[in-house]
Scaffold this motif. Structure first.
Motif, PDB file in Angstrom:
ATOM      1  N   HIS A 525      40.219  39.232 -91.889  1.00  0.00           N
ATOM      2  CA  HIS A 525      40.989  38.427 -90.941  1.00  0.00           C
ATOM      3  C   HIS A 525      42.379  39.024 -90.734  1.00  0.00           C
ATOM      4  O   HIS A 525      42.896  39.072 -89.598  1.00  0.00           O
ATOM      5  CB  HIS A 525      41.086  36.987 -91.447  1.00  0.00           C
ATOM      6  CG  HIS A 525      41.609  36.018 -90.444  1.00  0.00           C
ATOM      7  ND1 HIS A 525      42.955  35.846 -90.193  1.00  0.00           N
ATOM      8  CD2 HIS A 525      40.968  35.161 -89.608  1.00  0.00           C
ATOM      9  CE1 HIS A 525      43.126  34.923 -89.266  1.00  0.00           C
ATOM     10  NE2 HIS A 525      41.933  34.495 -88.888  1.00  0.00           N
ATOM     11  N   ALA A 526      42.999  39.492 -91.796  1.00  0.00           N
ATOM     12  CA  ALA A 526      44.316  40.108 -91.673  1.00  0.00           C
ATOM     13  C   ALA A 526      44.246  41.378 -90.832  1.00  0.00           C
ATOM     14  O   ALA A 526      45.142  41.653 -90.017  1.00  0.00           O
ATOM     15  CB  ALA A 526      44.881  40.419 -93.059  1.00  0.00           C
ATOM     16  N   LEU A 527      43.186  42.176 -91.019  1.00  0.00           N
ATOM     17  CA  LEU A 527      43.031  43.389 -90.206  1.00  0.00           C
ATOM     18  C   LEU A 527      42.813  43.042 -88.739  1.00  0.00           C
ATOM     19  O   LEU A 527      43.322  43.735 -87.846  1.00  0.00           O
ATOM     20  CB  LEU A 527      41.863  44.220 -90.742  1.00  0.00           C
ATOM     21  CG  LEU A 527      42.045  44.822 -92.142  1.00  0.00           C
ATOM     22  CD1 LEU A 527      40.769  45.507 -92.599  1.00  0.00           C
ATOM     23  CD2 LEU A 527      43.207  45.803 -92.156  1.00  0.00           C
ATOM     24  N   TRP A 528      42.058  41.999 -88.469  1.00  0.00           N
ATOM     25  CA  TRP A 528      41.848  41.580 -87.081  1.00  0.00           C
ATOM     26  C   TRP A 528      43.160  41.189 -86.416  1.00  0.00           C
ATOM     27  O   TRP A 528      43.370  41.463 -85.236  1.00  0.00           O
ATOM     28  CB  TRP A 528      40.864  40.419 -87.029  1.00  0.00           C
ATOM     29  CG  TRP A 528      39.450  40.822 -87.267  1.00  0.00           C
ATOM     30  CD1 TRP A 528      38.967  42.096 -87.425  1.00  0.00           C
ATOM     31  CD2 TRP A 528      38.329  39.958 -87.390  1.00  0.00           C
ATOM     32  NE1 TRP A 528      37.613  42.078 -87.635  1.00  0.00           N
ATOM     33  CE2 TRP A 528      37.186  40.776 -87.606  1.00  0.00           C
ATOM     34  CE3 TRP A 528      38.153  38.583 -87.353  1.00  0.00           C
ATOM     35  CZ2 TRP A 528      35.918  40.254 -87.767  1.00  0.00           C
ATOM     36  CZ3 TRP A 528      36.881  38.050 -87.503  1.00  0.00           C
ATOM     37  CH2 TRP A 528      35.778  38.884 -87.710  1.00  0.00           C
ATOM     38  N   ARG A 529      44.033  40.540 -87.166  1.00  0.00           N
ATOM     39  CA  ARG A 529      45.325  40.162 -86.594  1.00  0.00           C
ATOM     40  C   ARG A 529      46.118  41.407 -86.199  1.00  0.00           C
ATOM     41  O   ARG A 529      46.794  41.434 -85.162  1.00  0.00           O
ATOM     42  CB  ARG A 529      46.120  39.317 -87.597  1.00  0.00           C
ATOM     43  CG  ARG A 529      45.432  38.012 -87.982  1.00  0.00           C
ATOM     44  CD  ARG A 529      46.374  37.030 -88.649  1.00  0.00           C
ATOM     45  NE  ARG A 529      46.963  37.530 -89.872  1.00  0.00           N
ATOM     46  CZ  ARG A 529      46.471  37.312 -91.098  1.00  0.00           C
ATOM     47  NH1 ARG A 529      45.346  36.619 -91.247  1.00  0.00           N
ATOM     48  NH2 ARG A 529      47.100  37.771 -92.171  1.00  0.00           N
ATOM     49  N   GLU A 530      45.991  42.446 -87.008  1.00  0.00           N
ATOM     50  CA  GLU A 530      46.665  43.696 -86.656  1.00  0.00           C
ATOM     51  C   GLU A 530      46.002  44.353 -85.441  1.00  0.00           C
ATOM     52  O   GLU A 530      46.693  44.938 -84.586  1.00  0.00           O
ATOM     53  CB  GLU A 530      46.642  44.652 -87.846  1.00  0.00           C
ATOM     54  CG  GLU A 530      47.428  44.161 -89.061  1.00  0.00           C
ATOM     55  CD  GLU A 530      47.411  45.183 -90.196  1.00  0.00           C
ATOM     56  OE1 GLU A 530      47.447  46.401 -89.892  1.00  0.00           O
ATOM     57  OE2 GLU A 530      47.348  44.766 -91.366  1.00  0.00           O
ATOM     58  N   VAL A 531      44.685  44.265 -85.364  1.00  0.00           N
ATOM     59  CA  VAL A 531      43.981  44.845 -84.214  1.00  0.00           C
ATOM     60  C   VAL A 531      44.411  44.153 -82.926  1.00  0.00           C
ATOM     61  O   VAL A 531      44.736  44.803 -81.919  1.00  0.00           O
ATOM     62  CB  VAL A 531      42.452  44.739 -84.414  1.00  0.00           C
ATOM     63  CG1 VAL A 531      41.719  45.107 -83.131  1.00  0.00           C
ATOM     64  CG2 VAL A 531      42.001  45.633 -85.562  1.00  0.00           C
ATOM     65  N   LEU A 532      44.431  42.816 -82.947  1.00  0.00           N
ATOM     66  CA  LEU A 532      44.826  42.086 -81.740  1.00  0.00           C
ATOM     67  C   LEU A 532      46.308  42.260 -81.447  1.00  0.00           C
ATOM     68  O   LEU A 532      46.729  42.121 -80.292  1.00  0.00           O
ATOM     69  CB  LEU A 532      44.484  40.600 -81.906  1.00  0.00           C
ATOM     70  CG  LEU A 532      42.982  40.282 -82.020  1.00  0.00           C
ATOM     71  CD1 LEU A 532      42.773  38.777 -82.178  1.00  0.00           C
ATOM     72  CD2 LEU A 532      42.217  40.794 -80.811  1.00  0.00           C
ATOM     73  N   GLY A 533      47.095  42.543 -82.454  1.00  0.00           N
ATOM     74  CA  GLY A 533      48.518  42.791 -82.237  1.00  0.00           C
ATOM     75  C   GLY A 533      48.813  44.201 -81.770  1.00  0.00           C
ATOM     76  O   GLY A 533      49.975  44.527 -81.465  1.00  0.00           O
ATOM     77  N   GLY A 534      47.800  45.042 -81.685  1.00  0.00           N
ATOM     78  CA  GLY A 534      47.972  46.396 -81.187  1.00  0.00           C
ATOM     79  C   GLY A 534      48.496  47.381 -82.194  1.00  0.00           C
ATOM     80  O   GLY A 534      48.862  48.513 -81.832  1.00  0.00           O
ATOM     81  N   THR A 535      48.547  47.023 -83.476  1.00  0.00           N
ATOM     82  CA  THR A 535      49.079  47.933 -84.498  1.00  0.00           C
ATOM     83  C   THR A 535      47.988  48.630 -85.303  1.00  0.00           C
ATOM     84  O   THR A 535      48.308  49.436 -86.187  1.00  0.00           O
ATOM     85  CB  THR A 535      49.986  47.159 -85.471  1.00  0.00           C
ATOM     86  OG1 THR A 535      49.211  46.130 -86.121  1.00  0.00           O
ATOM     87  CG2 THR A 535      51.149  46.516 -84.725  1.00  0.00           C
ATOM     88  N   LEU A 536      46.721  48.348 -85.008  1.00  0.00           N
ATOM     89  CA  LEU A 536      45.622  48.934 -85.767  1.00  0.00           C
ATOM     90  C   LEU A 536      44.443  49.137 -84.826  1.00  0.00           C
ATOM     91  O   LEU A 536      44.070  48.203 -84.095  1.00  0.00           O
ATOM     92  CB  LEU A 536      45.221  48.032 -86.938  1.00  0.00           C
ATOM     93  CG  LEU A 536      44.205  48.597 -87.924  1.00  0.00           C
ATOM     94  CD1 LEU A 536      44.876  49.617 -88.849  1.00  0.00           C
ATOM     95  CD2 LEU A 536      43.572  47.476 -88.753  1.00  0.00           C
TER      96      LEU A 536
END
Length: 573
Positions: A525-536
C-alpha cells in the motif's frame, strides 16, 4: 502371555487415562462447534443426512437428542466424546495386542493422544471423525489379534468382525459428496500437507515420531501385526487428505491413534535389548522410562492453536447477525460458511428465529433477495451487498444487515468490533467488522469506518484525525486502494484492519504511519501511494520483490484508478 501384575497395572492405568480423557474432552466441548460440526449437529436433530454429516453419527445423534440431559447441542456433541474415549481404549488394546507384556506404554500413549489437537478436534465437537477413529482402531485391533491368533477358528472370527467394521466405515467417515470433492488430484497434495501438519501439531509430534520409528522397526524385524498397523495408518492419512483443509485435524485422528501404539513397540524393543526375560517390575520400569520422554515432549510441544471448538461463540455469532432483523417471514443469506452453519444449528437446536429461512450464499442469490423484498419479506445478510445489489440500500442490524429496496437514513451508531475467542471467532469478528467498515466508507463516513474496524479503539486515530476523516471524500488523486490489496503473508488475522487504517489516512491526507517489518500488505500500500504520487514507477523492483500476487494486484489497481487513455482522433487532435 501377559503377567498378572502387569495386567493389573495396565487396567488401572487405562481406567485412569480414559477417565481423565473424558473429563478433559467434556471440559473443552459442550457445544456442537463451528462449520461442519454445526452442520452435523443440525443434521442429527433434523435427520437431514447431507454433507458433511455421515449417516452413522446422524442416526446416533438423533437418538442422543431424545435423552433428557442438557440441551440438544450438548447431547449431540457428547457422542463424539464417547467415541473418542472408545478410540483411546482401542489404542490400549492395540498396544497390548502387539506387545502384550508392556504395562504402561499403551495407557501413556493414549493419555498423550488425548492431549493432541487432532483428537481434541475429533472428540470435542459434533461430527463423524471420532466415530471413524474408533471404528478404524478397533478394526485394526481385531485384524492384529487374528494375525497373531493360534487357533484357526478364532482367527476367522476376528477377521470377519474386522471386515464388517471395514464395510461399515463409510457410515462414519465424511459423506460421499465430501469424498468426491476430495478426489481433485491437483488439490490432494496440498490437503495431504495440511493433514501431515495436523498430525504433528502439539502433542501429536512425539506420537508421530515414536510411531514411525517403532512400527517401522517392528515391521522390519518381523513383529506380527506391526506392518498391518503401519499400512492402516498410511491409508488413514491418505483418506484424511480427501477431506477439506479446515477439517484436517479431526480427520487426522484415526491415523494418529494407530501411530500412537509405536510407544509400546519401542518399550518392548528396549526390554528385549536389556534382558531376554525381565521381571514384571523391570518391565514396568522400562515402560516408564520409555514413556517419560514421550509425555515430556507432549507437554512441551508447541501447538498451532488452530483447533477452535467454538464453545458458545457460534451461537453468539449467529444471534449477533440474525437477532436484530425485523420480524419475518423472510430469509437470511449468509456468505460466511461459519455463520451459516452456526445460524442453521441455532435454528434447529434452539429454535432461534423460526420466522426466517437460513440459506447460504450462492450464485443468483441477488435475484432471490430482490424477489423476496418485492413480495414484502424480511431479508438479512452478513454482507451489505453481493452480486448486483447496491450496498447503499442496506441498513445495519446488529452485526449484519437488513437488505431493503430504499436507501435508509444514516442515523445509527457504529459499534466496535466483536471480541470472540478462538482463531475462527477472531477471523469471523474481523470479517464482520471490515464489512461494516466498508459499508460506512461507501456512505462517505470514514470516521465511522475507522470506528467499525476497531482502529479508534486501538488508538490508530485520535479525535483530531476523526474530525478530518469525517469531512474527507475520495478524489482522483487520492482514491481508496484497500479493496485491491491481496494477502501476501498468509492467512492471518490483523493485517486487513491495519491496511484499512493506512488507506483511510491516505484518502483523508493524514500523515502515513510507519510500516513495521513483516507487513507486506502495508508495504505494498505504501508503494502504491508512491506510484500514484509519481515518485515510483509501477514496475519498480520493490513491487516485484513482494511477489507475483503484488505485481498482478498493482496492475488491477492502476487499471481501476487511472483514467483510460483515449486513442488519438483521426485528425490528430
Amino acid at each position: 502371555m501377559t503377567s498378572s501384575p502387569n495386567l493389573r497395572i495396565t487396567r488401572a492405568a487405562t481406567w485412569v487415562t480414559l477417565a481423565g480423557a473424558t473429563a478433559l474432552l467434556a471440559a473443552r466441548a459442550g457445544a456442537p462447534g463451528w462449520r461442519d460440526a454445526g452442520d452435523a449437529a443440525a443434521a442429527a436433530v433434523a435427520l437431514d443426512v447431507a454433507p458433511p454429516a455421515a449417516a452413522g453419527p446422524v442416526l446416533l445423534g438423533k437418538l442422543a437428542s431424545l435423552v433428557p440431559l442438557g440441551d440438544l447441542g450438548f447431547r449431540v456433541a457428547a457422542l463424539s466424546i464417547v467415541a473418542a474415549v472408545v478410540a483411546l481404549a482401542g489404542v490400549v488394546a492395540l498396544a497390548r495386542a502387539l506387545v502384550p507384556d508392556e504395562p504402561l506404554a499403551g495407557p501413556v500413549a493414549a493419555a498423550v493422544l488425548a492431549l493432541s489437537p487432532a483428537l481434541t478436534a475429533a472428540g470435542g465437537q459434533a461430527g463423524g471423525a471420532a466415530f471413524a477413529a474408533a471404528v478404524v482402531v478397533w478394526g485394526v485391533v481385531l485384524a492384529v489379534r487374528a494375525r497373531r491368533a493360534a487357533a484357526a477358528a478364532s482367527r476367522a472370527r476376528r477377521l470377519a468382525t474386522a471386515a464388517v467394521l471395514a464395510v461399515t466405515l463409510p457410515l462414519w467417515w465424511p459423506a460421499p459428496a465430501s469424498l468426491i470433492d476430495g478426489l481433485d488430484l491437483a488439490a490432494w497434495p496440498v490437503r495431504l500437507g495440511h493433514v501431515v501438519a495436523a498430525l504433528g501439531d502439539g502433542a501429536g509430534a512425539p506420537l508421530v515420531l515414536i510411531g514411525l520409528v517403532g512400527l517401522g522397526f517392528a515391521t522390519l524385524t518381523g513383529l506380527r501385526g506391526a506392518g498391518l498397523v503401519l499400512a492402516a495408518a498410511g491409508l488413514a492419512i491418505a483418506a484424511a487428505a480427501l477431506g477439506p483443509a479446515h477439517q484436517a485435524h479431526a480427520h487426522a485422528a484415526p491415523a494418529l491413534c494407530l501411530l500412537a501404539v509405536g510407544a509400546a513397540v519401542v518399550a518392548g524393543a528396549v526390554a528385549r535389548v536389556l534382558g531376554r526375560q525381565p521381571s514384571p517390575h523391570q518391565r514396568l520400569a522400562i515402560s516408564g522410562a520409555v514413556c517419560a520422554p514421550l509425555a515430556a515432549l507432549a507437554a512441551l510441544g508447541p501447538s498451532s492453536g488452530r483447533v477452535d471448538l467454538g464453545g458458545d461463540t457460534p451461537a453468539r455469532a449467529a444471534a449477533a447477525v440474525t437477532a436484530a432483523l425485523p420480524p419475518g417471514p423472510g430469509l437470511v443469506v449468509l456468505a460466511s460458511p461459519e455463520l451459516y452453519a452456526a445460524a442453521r444449528a441455532e435454528r434447529v437446536l434452539a429454535g432461534a428465529r423460526p420466522d426466517l429461512t437460513i440459506t447460504p450464499y450462492a450464485a443468483g442469490a441477488d435475484e432471490a433477495v430482490v424477489t423476496a423484498l418485492r413480495a414484502g419479506y424480511t431479508v438479512g445478510s452478513d454482507r451489505a451487498a453481493f452480486d448486483r445489489l447496491d450496498p447503499r440500500l442496506a441498513r445495519p442490524a446488529g452485526r449484519g444487515f437488513a437488505l431493503e429496496l430504499a436507501a435508509p437514513e444514516l442515523t445509527w451508531a457504529t459499534p466496535d468490533p466483536a471480541r470472540w475467542p478462538g482463531p475462527i471467532g477472531a477471523r469471523l469478528a474481523e470479517d464482520l467488522a471490515l464489512e461494516r467498515a466498508t459499508y460506512e466508507a461507501v456512505h462517505a463516513r470514514l470516521d465511522e469506518a475507522a470506528r467499525a474496524a476497531g482502529l479508534v479503539a486501538a488508538g490508530r486515530f485520535a479525535a483530531g484525525d476523526l474530525a478530518l476523516l469525517a469531512g474527507a471524500v475520495p478524489t482522483r488523486a487520492r482514491p481508496p486502494l484497500y479493496a485491491f490489496v491481496p494477502a501476501l503473508g498468509g492467512d492471518r488475522v490483523g493485517w486487513r484492519p491495519a491496511v484499512l487504517g493506512d488507506d483511510l489516512a491516505w484518502v483523508a491526507g493524514l500523515p502515513a504511519a510507519p510500516v513495521p517489518p513483516g507487513a507486506p500488505e502495508r508495504r505494498l500500500h505504501a508503494l502504491w501511494r508512491e506510484v500514484l504520487g509519481g515518485t515510483l514507477p509501477a514496475d519498480d523492483a520493490s513491487v516485484r520483490a513482494l511477489g507475483p500476487a503484488a505485481v498482478e494486484a498493482t496492475t488491477r489497481m492502476l487499471d481501476a484508478v487511472r483514467p483510460p487513455v483515449r486513442p488519438p482522433a483521426p485528425d490528430g487532435r
